[in-house]
Design an enzyme around this catalytic site. Structure first.
Site, PDB file in Angstrom:
ATOM      1  N   SER A  81    -130.974 -40.020  -2.695  1.00 35.32           N
ATOM      2  CA  SER A  81    -129.715 -40.629  -3.147  1.00 35.32           C
ATOM      3  C   SER A  81    -129.851 -42.152  -3.129  1.00 35.32           C
ATOM      4  CB  SER A  81    -128.575 -40.217  -2.212  1.00 35.32           C
ATOM      5  OG  SER A  81    -128.759 -40.819  -0.934  1.00 35.32           O
TER       6      SER A  81
ATOM      7  N   ASP B 101    -130.748 -38.457  -6.886  1.00 32.61           N
ATOM      8  CA  ASP B 101    -129.500 -37.711  -6.724  1.00 32.61           C
ATOM      9  C   ASP B 101    -128.320 -38.662  -6.951  1.00 32.61           C
ATOM     10  OD1 ASP B 101    -127.904 -35.513  -6.023  1.00 32.61           O
ATOM     11  OD2 ASP B 101    -127.917 -36.035  -3.886  1.00 32.61           O
TER      12      ASP B 101
ATOM     13  N   ASP C 260    -124.782 -39.797 -12.803  1.00 33.99           N
ATOM     14  CA  ASP C 260    -123.496 -39.181 -12.468  1.00 33.99           C
ATOM     15  C   ASP C 260    -122.355 -39.998 -13.074  1.00 33.99           C
ATOM     16  OD1 ASP C 260    -121.271 -38.025 -11.458  1.00 33.99           O
ATOM     17  OD2 ASP C 260    -121.849 -38.172  -9.349  1.00 33.99           O
TER      18      ASP C 260
ATOM     19  N   GLU D 222    -123.563 -34.729 -15.392  1.00 33.05           N
ATOM     20  CA  GLU D 222    -122.514 -33.971 -14.691  1.00 33.05           C
ATOM     21  C   GLU D 222    -121.209 -34.009 -15.459  1.00 33.05           C
ATOM     22  OE1 GLU D 222    -122.109 -34.533 -10.464  1.00 33.05           O
ATOM     23  OE2 GLU D 222    -120.185 -33.506 -10.392  1.00 33.05           O
TER      24      GLU D 222
ATOM     25  N   HIS E 140    -118.994 -31.603  -1.622  1.00 36.32           N
ATOM     26  CA  HIS E 140    -119.965 -32.239  -0.736  1.00 36.32           C
ATOM     27  C   HIS E 140    -119.481 -32.255   0.719  1.00 36.32           C
ATOM     28  CE1 HIS E 140    -121.244 -34.073  -4.667  1.00 36.32           C
ATOM     29  NE2 HIS E 140    -122.394 -33.653  -4.165  1.00 36.32           N
TER      30      HIS E 140
ATOM     31  N   ASN F  80    -128.266 -27.747  -4.771  1.00 36.49           N
ATOM     32  CA  ASN F  80    -128.426 -28.950  -3.937  1.00 36.49           C
ATOM     33  C   ASN F  80    -127.996 -28.698  -2.499  1.00 36.49           C
ATOM     34  OD1 ASN F  80    -129.023 -30.177  -6.343  1.00 36.49           O
ATOM     35  ND2 ASN F  80    -127.567 -31.849  -6.104  1.00 36.49           N
ATOM     36  N   ILE F  81    -128.866 -29.056  -1.577  1.00 34.25           N
ATOM     37  CA  ILE F  81    -128.586 -28.839  -0.150  1.00 34.25           C
ATOM     38  C   ILE F  81    -128.931 -30.094   0.647  1.00 34.25           C
ATOM     39  CG2 ILE F  81    -129.221 -27.472   1.889  1.00 34.25           C
ATOM     40  CD1 ILE F  81    -129.919 -25.189  -0.236  1.00 34.25           C
TER      41      ILE F  81
END
Ligand code: G3H
Ligand code: 13P
Ligand code: ZN
Length: 311
Positions: A50, A82, A104, A134, A180, A256-257
């Site tokens: 990220s 990310d 995003d 997205e 999230h 996504n984790i």
């Protein structure tokens, strides 16, 4: 093996009815834990970074660590940005060794999202890099964007074809009720996902990879351990694993984790610290933390993703 894009991974995942795990990485132990799980189960991996991770650990350090993971494991590994917040961040990652980026633009009005995403796709494709866009907004917190549950909005299936055609994106993240962080549903609320939206999106975008963000299950074992050793993660609720497994058999090719990794790592460190009050060598508590990451990723590969043996 050099880093790969997600192109073939997603083609195989779509055909095979499974998903590839996209795990957030911030330091060496997290990367090593994930890769050890991938090696043990022969699974393809997406390691994602990220904007916050780049700020914390430094872009070059993370790229070199992920390259080392790819070189030593021989697994197909994609390095993904990310939640890319703007064109400049995406460009910096494309120029700096990433094989995949997310732009995003989901919080912008539709036409702005289209224009920004298209600009990133043009630059990325000219450099052999793939792009995730997205549509729809998840609740929760990521870096500078904090979306309340009231402001979150499901993806509108009638927009997806137009968005993909006009932007040229390679995969699309959609909002179907995941969010999230570790507090995905209110206490007492029944967790549910809008499989009807996922199905409709799948019909409108045949053979096209869909991405699910906010897909941690907030595994209770780790929440209990954290709380047992002085934590206060009451009311943490995640997405039931059987729902994620179902999504992985549908058009979802990337799951996504991040939060589940954070919980596993923190639980291991809290437990170690509490039981070994005289220890102060970071290797002593980071080794069990790394092992906890490995265990968590193995569990995800086998229970949720279904990508064991697919490397
Ligand atoms: O979706 C957000 C990821 O969990 C990354 O979180 O922005 O705190 O690194 P971060
Ligand atoms: P979780 O917070 O559910 O792990 O989601 C992570 C994510 O979507 C990263 O982009
Ligand atoms: Zn996300």
């Amino acid at each position: 093996m050099p880093l790969v894009t997600t192109k073939k991974m997603f083609e195989d995942a779509y055909k095979g009815g499974y998903a590839v795990g996209a795990f957030n990485v911030n330091n060496m132990e997290i990367i090593q834990g994930i890769v050890q799980a991938g090696e043990k189960l022969n699974a393809p991996l997406i390691l994602q970074v990220s904007a916050g991770a780049r700020k914390y650990a430094n872009h070059v350090y993370l790229v070199k660590l992920v390259e080392a993971a790819s070189e030593t494991s021989g697994l197909p590994i994609a390095l993904h940005l990310d939640h890319g917040p703007d064109f400049e961040t995406c460009k910096s990652c494309i120029d700096g060794g990433f094989t995949s980026v997310m732009i995003d633009g989901s919080h912008f009005p539709y036409e702005e999202n289209v224009a920004l995403t298209k600009k990133v796709v043009e630059y990325a494709h000219a450099h052999g890099v793939v792009v995730e866009g997205e549509l729809g907004q998840l609740a929760g917190i990521e870096d500078d964007v904090n979306v309340s549950a009231e402001d979150a909005s499901f993806t509108k299936p009638e927009q997806v074809q137009d968005f993909v055609e006009r932007t040229g994106v390679d995969s699309l993240a959609i909002a179907i009720g995941t969010s999230h962080g570790a507090y995905k549903f209110k206490p007492g609320q029944k967790p549910q996902l809008r499989f009807d939206i996922l199905e409709e999106v799948g019909k409108r975008l045949p053979n096209f990879p869909i991405v699910l963000h906010g897909a941690s299950s907030v595994v209770p074992e780790f929440v209990h351990t954290i709380n047992k050793y002085g934590g206060a993660l009451d009311d943490a609720i995640g997405i039931p694993e059987e729902m994620l497994r179902q999504a992985a058999t549908m058009a979802v090719c990337k799951i996504n984790i991040d939060s589940d990794l954070r919980l596993a790592m923190t639980a291991a460190i809290r437990e170690y610290m509490a039981e070994n009050p005289k220890h102060f060598d970071p290797r002593q508590y980071l080794a069990p933390a790394r092992a906890a990451i490995q265990g968590m990723v193995e569990h995800k590969i086998e229970t949720v993703l279904g990508c064991a043996g697919k490397a």
